[in-house]
Design a protein around this motif. Structure first.
Motif, PDB file in Angstrom:
ATOM      1  N   VAL A 165      42.550 -10.080  36.854  1.00 18.77           N
ATOM      2  CA  VAL A 165      42.095  -8.818  35.927  1.00 18.77           C
ATOM      3  C   VAL A 165      40.800  -9.028  34.606  1.00 18.77           C
ATOM      4  O   VAL A 165      40.440 -10.020  33.814  1.00 18.77           O
ATOM      5  CB  VAL A 165      43.055  -8.467  35.471  1.00 18.77           C
ATOM      6  CG1 VAL A 165      42.650  -7.282  33.944  1.00 18.77           C
ATOM      7  CG2 VAL A 165      44.507  -8.346  35.633  1.00 18.77           C
ATOM      8  N   CYS A 220      47.983  -9.021  30.192  1.00 20.37           N
ATOM      9  CA  CYS A 220      47.754  -7.993  32.075  1.00 20.37           C
ATOM     10  C   CYS A 220      48.600  -7.632  32.781  1.00 20.37           C
ATOM     11  O   CYS A 220      48.966  -6.932  33.684  1.00 20.37           O
ATOM     12  CB  CYS A 220      47.171  -8.921  32.616  1.00 20.37           C
ATOM     13  SG  CYS A 220      48.012 -10.879  33.611  1.00 20.37           S
ATOM     14  N   CYS A 227      44.344 -13.149  33.777  1.00 17.46           N
ATOM     15  CA  CYS A 227      43.047 -12.943  33.108  1.00 17.46           C
ATOM     16  C   CYS A 227      42.718 -14.322  32.686  1.00 17.46           C
ATOM     17  O   CYS A 227      42.385 -13.997  31.577  1.00 17.46           O
ATOM     18  CB  CYS A 227      43.763 -11.377  32.594  1.00 17.46           C
ATOM     19  SG  CYS A 227      45.262 -12.030  31.284  1.00 17.46           S
TER      20      CYS A 227
END
Length: 147
Positions: free
Chosen positions: A18, A64, A113
């Motif tokens: 992400v 995320c 992330c």
């Protein structure tokens, strides 16, 4: 309109799955979550919403939504932050050497992330199966209770 999120394939620990711009992170996270997840800040001890909770469920990354820890591995360490003895999955977190603040520690990051979660400590004598304490900031997590 929601900001675009890049969910590129995960290529080892160097590339998060992400990827968002700093502006997107600031827009999606409250200031405290942004400071911890994106700038490696630490919330004050004994102030986090999950420090004393015993609600059963899954702890996700607030940034995320990746599953990080489960309530079945949470334990009372009395350190001031939620403590877990094992991540939900061996690939859920990344461990990285942290030499900030004049000490050597092991930083815990979300593998999805790369958000800062906290630190992991070993050999402290807690009666847990792994002898580890994942000391995690509440503001970096979101608890999804099991039904």
């Amino acid at each position: 309109m929601e900001p675009a999120t890049n969910t590129t394939p995960h290529a080892g620990t160097d590339t998060p799955r992400v990827v968002k711009s700093d502006e997107q992170w600031r827009a999606e996270l409250d200031p405290a979550a942004y400071a911890v997840l994106r700038k490696a800040a630490t919330e004050r001890p004994f102030t986090g919403e999950y420090n004393d909770t015993d609600t059963e469920g899954v702890y996700e990354c607030r940034g995320c939504g990746a599953e990080l820890f489960r309530s079945t591995t949470k334990f009372a360490s009395h350190c001031g932050w939620p403590s877990f003895y094992d991540p939900a999955d061996s690939d859920a977190v990344i461990l990285r050497k942290d030499t900030s603040l004049g000490m050597v520690r092991v930083e815990v990051l979300c593998a999805s992330c790369h958000g800062h979660l906290g630190h992991v400590f070993e050999g402290e004598g807690y009666g847990t199966p792994t002898d580890q304490r994942y000391c995690i900031n509440s503001v970096a997590l979101r608890l999804v209770p099991t039904e």
